[in-house]
Design a protein around this motif. Structure first.
Motif, PDB file in Angstrom:
ATOM      1  N   GLU A   1      -0.782   0.124  -6.331  1.00 46.13           N
ATOM      2  CA  GLU A   1      -1.101   1.003  -5.433  1.00 46.13           C
ATOM      3  C   GLU A   1       0.078   1.913  -4.991  1.00 46.13           C
ATOM      4  O   GLU A   1      -0.104   3.425  -4.604  1.00 46.13           O
TER       5      GLU A   1
ATOM      6  N   ASN B   1       0.682  -1.114  -0.123  1.00 49.57           N
ATOM      7  CA  ASN B   1       0.034  -0.077   0.051  1.00 49.57           C
ATOM      8  C   ASN B   1       0.910   1.171  -0.020  1.00 49.57           C
ATOM      9  O   ASN B   1       1.979   1.260   0.703  1.00 49.57           O
TER      10      ASN B   1
ATOM     11  N   SER C   1      -5.192   4.340  -0.712  1.00 48.53           N
ATOM     12  CA  SER C   1      -4.942   3.258  -1.419  1.00 48.53           C
ATOM     13  C   SER C   1      -6.378   2.328  -1.082  1.00 48.53           C
ATOM     14  O   SER C   1      -6.443   1.452  -0.385  1.00 48.53           O
TER      15      SER C   1
END
Length: 190
Positions: free
Chosen positions: A76, A39, A83
Motif C-alpha cells: 500500500e 496504509n 489504500s
C-alpha cells in the motif's frame, strides 16, 4: 497453500497491541505468516499526526524484527492514492496465487465493514478475521471469523498523547520503536 494473515493500519506508531493481536491470530488459525501492511492513505481515517510513510515503515520493521513469522508488506505504500483494501487484495491474490489470505481486523473495523469500499466483492476474495476490542460489538452481516484475544487497551492515539506530554510509554511499544521515535524526534515533544 500458504495461510497468510494481513494486518493493515496506519501504525502511527506500532504498539504491543498490534503485535499481540497478530500473534494470537497467527497461533489460533495456524497461519504461516502475518504481514503488517502500513496504509499510505487510509480511506476511513484521517492521519492526525502526519508521520511519513517511511518512518511508519521503519517503525513496523523494528517492531516485528524479532518474530520470524512476521513480515512487512509495503504494497500500500508503493501505490499512489487511497489504500482501498479491494485493490490490495486483488494485487496480492494475483501476485501470490498459492496463498490464502486472512484479513485481521479489530472490533472497531468489524462494525465498520458495511462502509468499506466494495465490501460485497471483498468478502468473496478474503477471509476476514475479527478480534475483540473494548467497547465494540462484533456483530456484522458478513462472514467474519472471530478470534478472542486478551483485551489490551492500547492505541496509537494514547501513545502519541503520552509521548507529546513526555510521559512513559515503556511496555506499550517495543523498546526499539521507542528508541527510533526519540532519535528521529517524532510525535512532537518526544
Amino acid at each position: 497453500m500458504r495461510r497468510v494473515g494481513l494486518l493493515g493500519g496506519t501504525f502511527n506508531p506500532p504498539h504491543l497491541g498490534h503485535l499481540i493481536m497478530a500473534e494470537e491470530v497467527r497461533t489460533f488459525l495456524n497461519l504461516d505468516e502475518v504481514r503488517f501492511m502500513p496504509n499510505k492513505i487510509p480511506p476511513h481515517k484521517n492521519i492526525s499526526v502526519n508521520i511519513s510513510a517511511d518512518h511508519r515503515m521503519r517503525m513496523v520493521s523494528l517492531a516485528i524484527k524479532e518474530n520470524p513469522y512476521f513480515q512487512l508488506e509495503a504494497i500500500e505504500l508503493d501505490r499512489s492514492g487511497t489504500s482501498y483494501s479491494i485493490d490490495t487484495i486483488r494485487i496480492l491474490k494475483n501476485r501470490d496465487p498459492d496463498s490464502q489470505f486472512f484479513f485481521i481486523i479489530g472490533g472497531d473495523m468489524v462494525e465498520y465493514l458495511p462502509k468499506w469500499h466494495k465490501i460485497e466483492e471483498l468478502v468473496k476474495l478474503v477471509q476476514f478475521v475479527g478480534v475483540n476490542r473494548s467497547n465494540y460489538d462484533l456483530k456484522t452481516p458478513y462472514n467474519v471469523q472471530m478470534v478472542t484475544i486478551p483485551n489490551i487497551d492500547i492505541s496509537s492515539t494514547l501513545i502519541r498523547e503520552r509521548l507529546n506530554k513526555h510521559q512513559n510509554v515503556r511496555y506499550l511499544i517495543p523498546q526499539k520503536v521507542e528508541e527510533y521515535i526519540r532519535e528521529e524526534g517524532l510525535y512532537g515533544k518526544a
